[in-house]
Design an enzyme around this catalytic site. Structure first.
Site, PDB file in Angstrom:
ATOM      1  N   ASN A   1      -2.421  -2.965  12.960  1.00 14.64           N
ATOM      2  CA  ASN A   1      -3.885  -2.858  12.870  1.00 14.64           C
ATOM      3  C   ASN A   1      -4.418  -1.646  13.634  1.00 14.64           C
ATOM      4  O   ASN A   1      -5.246  -0.886  13.119  1.00 14.64           O
ATOM      5  CB  ASN A   1      -4.543  -4.140  13.388  1.00 14.64           C
ATOM      6  CG  ASN A   1      -4.148  -5.343  12.553  1.00 14.64           C
ATOM      7  OD1 ASN A   1      -3.508  -5.187  11.511  1.00 14.64           O
ATOM      8  ND2 ASN A   1      -4.518  -6.524  12.994  1.00 14.64           N
TER       9      ASN A   1
ATOM     10  N   GLN B   1      -7.285  -2.302   3.800  1.00 15.20           N
ATOM     11  CA  GLN B   1      -6.263  -1.494   3.142  1.00 15.20           C
ATOM     12  C   GLN B   1      -6.876  -0.711   1.978  1.00 15.20           C
ATOM     13  O   GLN B   1      -6.367   0.325   1.577  1.00 15.20           O
ATOM     14  CB  GLN B   1      -5.144  -2.416   2.650  1.00 15.20           C
ATOM     15  CG  GLN B   1      -3.984  -1.708   2.020  1.00 15.20           C
ATOM     16  CD  GLN B   1      -2.776  -2.623   1.921  1.00 15.20           C
ATOM     17  OE1 GLN B   1      -2.159  -2.966   2.913  1.00 15.20           O
ATOM     18  NE2 GLN B   1      -2.451  -3.035   0.713  1.00 15.20           N
TER      19      GLN B   1
ATOM     20  N   LYS C   1     -18.730  30.033 -28.425  1.00 20.12           N
ATOM     21  CA  LYS C   1     -19.020  29.277 -27.202  1.00 20.12           C
ATOM     22  C   LYS C   1     -18.246  29.741 -25.977  1.00 20.12           C
ATOM     23  O   LYS C   1     -17.078  30.088 -26.056  1.00 20.12           O
ATOM     24  CB  LYS C   1     -18.710  27.795 -27.429  1.00 20.12           C
ATOM     25  CG  LYS C   1     -19.622  27.153 -28.432  1.00 20.12           C
ATOM     26  CD  LYS C   1     -20.840  26.573 -27.796  1.00 20.12           C
ATOM     27  CE  LYS C   1     -20.501  25.191 -27.294  1.00 20.12           C
ATOM     28  NZ  LYS C   1     -21.687  24.527 -26.782  1.00 20.12           N
TER      29      LYS C   1
ATOM     30  N   GLU D   1     -19.726  22.041 -14.689  1.00 17.97           N
ATOM     31  CA  GLU D   1     -19.989  20.730 -15.303  1.00 17.97           C
ATOM     32  C   GLU D   1     -19.151  19.644 -14.638  1.00 17.97           C
ATOM     33  O   GLU D   1     -19.613  18.537 -14.370  1.00 17.97           O
ATOM     34  CB  GLU D   1     -19.668  20.761 -16.795  1.00 17.97           C
ATOM     35  CG  GLU D   1     -20.662  21.536 -17.628  1.00 17.97           C
ATOM     36  CD  GLU D   1     -20.189  21.652 -19.071  1.00 17.97           C
ATOM     37  OE1 GLU D   1     -20.386  20.709 -19.834  1.00 17.97           O
ATOM     38  OE2 GLU D   1     -19.586  22.692 -19.428  1.00 17.97           O
TER      39      GLU D   1
ATOM     40  N   LYS E   1      -8.245   3.366   1.800  1.00 12.83           N
ATOM     41  CA  LYS E   1      -7.502   4.625   1.709  1.00 12.83           C
ATOM     42  C   LYS E   1      -7.708   5.394   0.420  1.00 12.83           C
ATOM     43  O   LYS E   1      -7.956   6.606   0.443  1.00 12.83           O
ATOM     44  CB  LYS E   1      -6.013   4.362   1.933  1.00 12.83           C
ATOM     45  CG  LYS E   1      -5.745   4.028   3.375  1.00 12.83           C
ATOM     46  CD  LYS E   1      -4.373   3.462   3.602  1.00 12.83           C
ATOM     47  CE  LYS E   1      -4.372   2.628   4.859  1.00 12.83           C
ATOM     48  NZ  LYS E   1      -5.304   1.465   4.822  1.00 12.83           N
TER      49      LYS E   1
ATOM     50  N   SER F   1     -14.747  26.742 -27.284  1.00 12.33           N
ATOM     51  CA  SER F   1     -14.752  25.564 -28.147  1.00 12.33           C
ATOM     52  C   SER F   1     -13.709  25.771 -29.236  1.00 12.33           C
ATOM     53  O   SER F   1     -13.520  26.888 -29.717  1.00 12.33           O
ATOM     54  CB  SER F   1     -16.132  25.396 -28.769  1.00 12.33           C
ATOM     55  OG  SER F   1     -16.045  24.633 -29.950  1.00 12.33           O
TER      56      SER F   1
ATOM     57  N   ASN G   1     -18.142  27.778 -22.426  1.00 10.33           N
ATOM     58  CA  ASN G   1     -18.684  26.602 -21.746  1.00 10.33           C
ATOM     59  C   ASN G   1     -18.408  26.638 -20.238  1.00 10.33           C
ATOM     60  O   ASN G   1     -17.292  26.924 -19.829  1.00 10.33           O
ATOM     61  CB  ASN G   1     -18.074  25.326 -22.331  1.00 10.33           C
ATOM     62  CG  ASN G   1     -18.429  25.151 -23.794  1.00 10.33           C
ATOM     63  OD1 ASN G   1     -19.507  25.560 -24.226  1.00 10.33           O
ATOM     64  ND2 ASN G   1     -17.515  24.584 -24.559  1.00 10.33           N
TER      65      ASN G   1
ATOM     66  N   THR H   1     -40.757  25.573  -9.722  1.00  2.81           N
ATOM     67  CA  THR H   1     -41.011  24.196  -9.331  1.00  2.81           C
ATOM     68  C   THR H   1     -41.213  23.475 -10.654  1.00  2.81           C
ATOM     69  O   THR H   1     -41.735  24.065 -11.614  1.00  2.81           O
ATOM     70  CB  THR H   1     -42.265  24.035  -8.451  1.00  2.81           C
ATOM     71  OG1 THR H   1     -43.386  24.537  -9.174  1.00  2.81           O
ATOM     72  CG2 THR H   1     -42.134  24.800  -7.135  1.00  2.81           C
ATOM     73  N   HIS H   2     -40.756  22.236 -10.722  1.00  2.00           N
ATOM     74  CA  HIS H   2     -40.797  21.474 -11.980  1.00  2.00           C
ATOM     75  C   HIS H   2     -40.039  22.211 -13.091  1.00  2.00           C
ATOM     76  O   HIS H   2     -40.341  22.042 -14.276  1.00  2.00           O
ATOM     77  CB  HIS H   2     -42.228  21.185 -12.427  1.00  2.00           C
ATOM     78  CG  HIS H   2     -43.089  20.630 -11.332  1.00  2.00           C
ATOM     79  ND1 HIS H   2     -43.240  19.282 -11.101  1.00  2.00           N
ATOM     80  CD2 HIS H   2     -43.809  21.262 -10.367  1.00  2.00           C
ATOM     81  CE1 HIS H   2     -44.037  19.094 -10.048  1.00  2.00           C
ATOM     82  NE2 HIS H   2     -44.386  20.283  -9.575  1.00  2.00           N
TER      83      HIS H   2
ATOM     84  N   TYR I   1      -9.668  -7.182  12.217  1.00  2.00           N
ATOM     85  CA  TYR I   1      -9.020  -6.565  11.056  1.00  2.00           C
ATOM     86  C   TYR I   1      -8.906  -7.570   9.912  1.00  2.00           C
ATOM     87  O   TYR I   1      -8.584  -8.734  10.111  1.00  2.00           O
ATOM     88  CB  TYR I   1      -7.613  -6.064  11.417  1.00  2.00           C
ATOM     89  CG  TYR I   1      -6.886  -5.515  10.207  1.00  2.00           C
ATOM     90  CD1 TYR I   1      -7.059  -4.197   9.810  1.00  2.00           C
ATOM     91  CD2 TYR I   1      -6.078  -6.344   9.418  1.00  2.00           C
ATOM     92  CE1 TYR I   1      -6.432  -3.711   8.674  1.00  2.00           C
ATOM     93  CE2 TYR I   1      -5.452  -5.861   8.283  1.00  2.00           C
ATOM     94  CZ  TYR I   1      -5.627  -4.542   7.911  1.00  2.00           C
ATOM     95  OH  TYR I   1      -5.018  -4.062   6.787  1.00  2.00           O
TER      96      TYR I   1
ATOM     97  N   SER J   1       0.827  -1.211   0.000  1.00  2.00           N
ATOM     98  CA  SER J   1       0.000   0.000   0.000  1.00  2.00           C
ATOM     99  C   SER J   1       0.861   1.260   0.000  1.00  2.00           C
ATOM    100  O   SER J   1       0.332   2.373   0.039  1.00  2.00           O
ATOM    101  CB  SER J   1      -0.936   0.000   1.221  1.00  2.00           C
ATOM    102  OG  SER J   1      -0.201  -0.188   2.416  1.00  2.00           O
TER     103      SER J   1
HETATM  104  N1  ARG Z   1      -1.258  -1.470   5.134  1.00  2.00           N
HETATM  105  C1  ARG Z   1      -2.197  -2.009   6.043  1.00  2.00           C
HETATM  106  C2  ARG Z   1      -3.540  -1.310   5.875  1.00  2.00           C
HETATM  107  O1  ARG Z   1      -3.566  -0.323   5.235  1.00  2.00           O
HETATM  108  C3  ARG Z   1      -1.736  -1.816   7.450  1.00  2.00           C
HETATM  109  C4  ARG Z   1      -2.256  -2.824   8.407  1.00  2.00           C
HETATM  110  C5  ARG Z   1      -1.733  -4.152   8.035  1.00  2.00           C
HETATM  111  N2  ARG Z   1      -1.954  -5.122   9.031  1.00  2.00           N
HETATM  112  C6  ARG Z   1      -1.687  -6.395   8.822  1.00  2.00           C
HETATM  113  N3  ARG Z   1      -1.893  -7.208   9.768  1.00  2.00           N
HETATM  114  N4  ARG Z   1      -1.262  -6.828   7.671  1.00  2.00           N
HETATM  115  O2  ARG Z   1      -4.576  -1.727   6.348  1.00  2.00           O
END
Ligand code: ARG
Length: 471
Positions: A124, A336, A297, A304, A339, A291, A299, A169-170, A331, A37
């Site tokens: 974790n 992971q 134009k 948008e 993120k 454009s 835009n 409205t509408h 966990y 990660s």
């Molecule tokens: N990179 C992991 C995550 O984002 C960190 C936690 C990993 N824990 C493990 N037991 N492998 O969740």
């Protein structure tokens, strides 16, 4: 954070993995890449260090590590923080994630003390802490950006207390309102958004550390101390929940999706209003593009894109909900995947709010077009019905009378206020000369003078209250 990113020769590196003690064969390059990660979680580095500093301080206070070790850890982490800020830190895919990258470097810098940092902790509870710290800071930034946008809305609204436009409205002309009143509707939405985010922040701001892998730890830790050091309002009450919970991320994403939904509505209106068929507003050139083929134009690209990016943020919410669905405690590596959606949500929202606050300062209004549009749609028909009702005619009958009057005006191709008194009286003898005060756009607007109404003095009061709320 554009840090140097180096792919390692995995065959060599794998033998050195932090957790590889019991493994007989290394992971393949593909598995290494798939499970790592570091490509995205390095953005948590500042928070990871912050959490580690507090953890080390607690370990030393509790006598779990020595004060000498704590000082070495602190000095090492401070150096690492500088290296990361100066883009000198070498991130390694072979070291999987931000936590192991930093820990490895710490150990290289300060030796055994670095290896002691992970006492009474697991990645974790560490990662859950990092994300919460990141999200808390993001929420604070987002709230302050929403407030900037609200200030811009108030400034614009205040200039247009008397600018009449059709309320729809509408998407059909309904009743006259002021442009200021219309803008203040968005102020209210954003105010609720601030409330939601502030509420969400309370649940974000709870400390997972101490849960370790899932069951807690046998060391005599002091979680309350760590919470205090990191500015958390409390500690997560159950160790399994502490490491597995991502409700706070989902809640935040729901808030974000709703904010984007609000901005998408405003965007849609801006887009419509910029169309010459409406011609209500112009956006400053810096938010538009031309454009390459059609020279005429202009835009509305920015609104948008806001409309488009709303789909993306809502998608992230669905991704997070789906990520957590049916996940067993505690966990799981699935987490992971929380993120990237979360980071992209924060980034998209922050950029959008920044752009919007600026864009609102460059809105040019065409009051004449707004007025013409209100006049074309018999926007004061309800006012005529109300007038008759006040003279004792039951509202439903008044409604019928006005419908016929509108039909008549339509045939004459004029507004209700353009009809002669004698013409109006064809439909009801109750109509007298004072009707014309009611049939004008201004008269209609001014008559809605209760709390939350469009009368200029009410909108002014709403703006005044809004400014107080903001300060
Ligand atoms: N990179 C992991 C995550 O984002 C960190 C936690 C990993 N824990 C493990 N037991 N492998 O969740």
């Amino acid at each position: 954070m554009t840090a140097i990113y180096r792919e390692q020769n995995s065959a060599v590196e794998n033998n050195k993995k932090t957790w590889s003690g019991r493994f007989n064969e290394p992971v393949s390059e593909l598995v290494e890449r798939y499970t790592a990660s570091i490509g995205f979680d390095q953005r948590l580095a500042e928070y990871d260090i912050q959490g580690s500093l507090a953890h080390a301080q607690m370990l030393a206070t509790q006598g779990i590590i020595s004060h000498a070790d704590r000082m070495a850890i602190e000095q090492g982490l401070n150096q690492i923080r500088e290296e990361i800020r100066n883009h000198q830190f070498v991130w390694q895919q072979a070291l999987e994630d931000v936590h192991l990258n930093i820990e490895k470097r710490l150990t290289a810098l300060v030796g055994d003390a670095g290896k002691r940092l992970h006492t009474a902790r697991s990645r974790n509870d560490q990662v859950a802490t990092d994300i919460r710290l990141f999200l808390r800071a993001s929420i604070d930034e987002i709230i302050s950006l929403i407030k900037s946008m609200q200030r811009a809305l108030l400034d614009l609204a205040e200039q247009h207390l008397h600018t009449v436009m059709p309320g729809f409205t509408h998407l059909q002309v309904a009743q006259p309102i002021s442009f200021g009143h219309h803008l203040m509707a968005y102020f209210e939405m954003l105010k609720r958004d601030v409330g939601r985010l502030s509420d969400c922040r309370k649940r974000v701001n709870q400390l997972p550390l101490g849960a370790a892998a899932l069951a807690g730890t046998s060391y005599p830790i002091n979680r309350e101390l760590v919470a205090e050091l990191l500015g958390f309002e409390g500690v997560c009450g159950n160790s399994l929940d502490a490491v597995s919970d991502r409700d706070f991320a989902i809640e935040f994403s729901a808030c974000a999706a709703l904010i984007m939904t609000h901005l998408s509505r405003m965007s849609e209106e801006f887009i419509l209003w910029m169309n010459p068929a409406f011609g209500f507003i112009q956006l400053a050139d810096r938010f538009c593009t031309g454009s390459s083929i059609m020279p005429q134009k202009k835009n509305p690209d920015v609104p948008e894109l806001v409309r488009g990016k709303t789909g993306r943020v809502t998608g992230h919410l669905v991704a997070l909900l789906t990520l957590m669905k049916a996940q067993p405690l505690a966990y799981n590596k699935d987490n992971q995947e929380d993120k990237e959606p979360l980071f992209d949500t924060v980034d998209t929202l922050i950029d959008t709010l920044r752009i919007y606050a600026d864009m609102l300062t460059g809105v040019r209004v065409n009051p004449e077009m707004m007025r013409q549009s209100a006049l074309r749609g018999y926007a004061t028909a309800t006012d005529l019905a109300d007038y008759l009702t006040k003279k004792g005619i039951p509202f439903r009958d008044a409604h019928e009378i006005v419908a016929k009057t509108v039909q008549f005006a339509e045939q004459k191709n004029c507004d209700l206020s353009d009809l002669e008194l004698s013409e109006l009286q064809i439909f009801s003898t109750h109509i007298e000369a004072d009707i014309f005060a009611v049939l004008t756009l201004e008269g209609s607007m001014q008559s809605r003078k209760h709390t939350g109404g469009t009368a200029p003095e009410q909108v002014q009061a709403a703006i005044h209250q809004a400014r107080q709320w903001l300060s």
